[in-house]
Design an enzyme around this catalytic site. Structure first.
Site, short mmCIF file in Angstrom:
data_model
loop_
_atom_site.label_atom_id
_atom_site.label_comp_id
_atom_site.label_asym_id
_atom_site.label_seq_id
_atom_site.Cartn_x
_atom_site.Cartn_y
_atom_site.Cartn_z
N ASP A 250 1.10 -1.05 0.18
CA ASP A 250 0.09 0.09 0.17
C ASP A 250 0.45 1.11 -0.09
O ASP A 250 1.88 0.96 0.61
CB ASP A 250 -1.28 -0.05 0.75
CG ASP A 250 -1.60 -1.16 1.01
OD1 ASP A 250 -2.37 -1.69 0.06
OD2 ASP A 250 -2.99 -1.13 1.96
N TYR A 318 7.10 -9.03 7.52
CA TYR A 318 6.84 -7.40 7.63
C TYR A 318 7.40 -7.33 9.15
O TYR A 318 7.22 -7.96 10.01
CB TYR A 318 5.14 -7.93 8.05
CG TYR A 318 4.77 -7.76 6.16
CD1 TYR A 318 4.25 -6.52 5.38
CD2 TYR A 318 4.82 -9.16 5.99
CE1 TYR A 318 3.85 -6.94 4.20
CE2 TYR A 318 4.06 -8.98 4.02
CZ TYR A 318 3.79 -8.44 3.67
OH TYR A 318 2.94 -8.77 1.92
N TYR A 390 -2.94 -10.82 3.42
CA TYR A 390 -3.08 -9.10 3.49
C TYR A 390 -2.72 -8.92 4.80
O TYR A 390 -3.18 -9.25 6.17
CB TYR A 390 -4.44 -8.52 3.35
CG TYR A 390 -4.75 -8.59 1.79
CD1 TYR A 390 -3.97 -7.58 1.09
CD2 TYR A 390 -4.78 -9.47 0.69
CE1 TYR A 390 -4.65 -7.13 -0.92
CE2 TYR A 390 -5.44 -9.64 -0.04
CZ TYR A 390 -4.98 -8.59 -0.66
OH TYR A 390 -5.45 -8.02 -2.76
#
Ligand SMILES: [Zn+2]
Length: 428
Positions: A250, A318, A390
């Site tokens: 994003d 992440y 996600y």
């Protein structure tokens, strides 16, 4: 019918140029070109006609006349021997109407159509009217010819060889820089410039940079695609570009570690020699502290599918900062960490991307989770997972659309307040 009889019938019935005649026997005596072979067959037939003068005067006359009409001049001598003064009108070739004798001219036109276009390898194709192929097929079935080749092969081979000689370019049918399509009978050339590909990795050090242009092309130039792609587009004088990322993050998410692989495809480039080191250095200087390009180099078409496949599959790491709606103890955190290890996450397409993507359930592996207490209601998490998971939804659960989720297992509302991709497995 023997070959001599076959050739005789062919040339008496159809006016054929040397190439079209010889091409019907292309796979025999391969050391010779079709044109040469056609000429040799005509020579043989002319000798045959001369041997027939005594025994079959009418037949000899018919054959010599047909040969002369097909462009074989020595047959005029045979006709003279027959004491026939005939008005010989040469006939256009039944198959190609004379195109095969203009191949050098077509090659020169094709070569000149490349002016201003940088290329080192070329492929040649051709467009042949259906009518021409039908005529050739008619001849093949009529005389049961089994050793011929299609006119296309001869046209592309001959023009290719002449362009190689004229321009010093290499013919490469697999991955040519340019494909030239020559039309028969007129010799018009269509120039298809094949795309050029560049690959590299980017690191995005701050949030707020989208990966690709907004679909409405606001022209602000602020996307990664434009920052890296525009200088490439300008230097190659291409018409347009396509950005292929190994997945995407994003706009607000940072992308660090080894960087995210990408391929940029430039459509119809006129220049293929690009100062990649210079472009990379300039971007890195201009966007210092915001965006970094690494390993910018030439790529090929295969790299596009590689980034697409690996973008989905490659293992990603992440780092997220998570805010909880109520505090959590260290002991609960440890327990939560072990629950988030080596599990399958069932994830329906997140609500926020439903407009762009179809609603389906994805199964993705979460390999490893490390949790660190920043404060009793703030946690720093490191997730190592399969590409395509996600993370924001893994954390908040997306109202039950992602299961299990961090929020569900922590029995608390959890929100991702900061997110960064810290590593992507190497793929190109
Ligand atoms: Zn012909």
């Amino acid at each position: 019918m023997g070959i001599l009889e076959t050739c005789k019938s062919m040339i008496v019935e159809y006016a054929l140029c040397d190439s079209c005649f010889g091409r019907q026997f292309a796979s025999l005596d391969r050391g010779f070109g079709n044109k040469e072979k056609g000429r040799a067959l005509k020579m043989l037939l002319n000798i045959h006609a001369q041997t027939m003068i005594q025994s079959d005067r009418k037949g000899a006359l018919k054959l010599a006349k047909a040969l002369a009409e097909s462009g074989y001049e020595p047959s005029l001598v045979t006709l003279k021997k027959l004491r026939k003064k005939l008005e010989i009108v040469s006939k256009p070739c039944y198959i190609c109407s004379g195109s095969m004798s203009r191949l050098s001219e077509f090659a020169a036109t094709a070569a000149s159509s490349l002016s201003g276009i940088e290329c080192s390898t070329i492929a040649v194709g051709c467009r042949v009217p259906l009518e021409v192929e039908e005529k050739e097929d008619e001849l093949k079935s009529r005389f049961k010819l089994k050793h011929g080749e299609n006119i296309r092969y001869e046209v592309t081979r001959e023009i290719g060889a002449q362009i190689e000689k004229l321009m010093g370019k290499k013919i490469n049918k697999i991955q040519p820089d340019v494909t030239l399509i020559v039309s028969i009978p007129g010799g018009e050339t269509e120039v298809n410039i094949n795309p050029i590909f560049f690959k590299g990795k980017y690191r995005k050090l701050i949030g707020g940079i989208p990966q690709t242009r907004a679909p409405w092309h606001d022209g602000s130039g602020g996307s990664i695609e434009e920052i890296i792609g525009k200088p490439l587009l300008e230097q190659t004088k291409g018409e347009s570009m396509k950005f292929h990322g190994a997945g995407r993050e994003d706009a607000d998410v940072r992308m660090t570690g080894r960087g995210r692989p990408f391929v940029i495809e430039i459509i119809r480039p006129k220049i293929r020699t690009v100062d990649l080191a210079g472009i990379q250095e300039k971007i890195n200087r201009e966007y210092d502290g915001r965006l970094q390009v690494l390993d910018l180099s030439k790529a090929d078409k295969k790299d596009v599918s590689k980034v697409k496949i690996f973008g989905e599959k490659a293992r990603k790491t992440y780092r997220a900062l998570i805010k909880l709606d109520r505090e959590m103890s260290e002991a609960d955190l440890l327990q939560l960490e072990s629950k988030l290890e080596n599990i399958t996450i069932y994830q329906r397409t997140p609500t926020r991307v439903l407009k762009r993507r179809g609603d389906k359930v994805r199964q993705k592996r979460l390999y490893k989770t490390d949790l660190k207490m920043v404060s009793p209601d703030t946690i720093e998490a490191t997730f190592q997972c399969e590409g395509g998971l996600y993370i924001k939804e893994l954390i908040n659960g997306d109202a039950g659309r992602t299961r299990p989720s961090f929020s569900e297992l922590a029995e608390r509302e959890a929100q991702c307040i900061e997110l960064e991709v810290t590593d992507i497995e190497e793929c190109i």
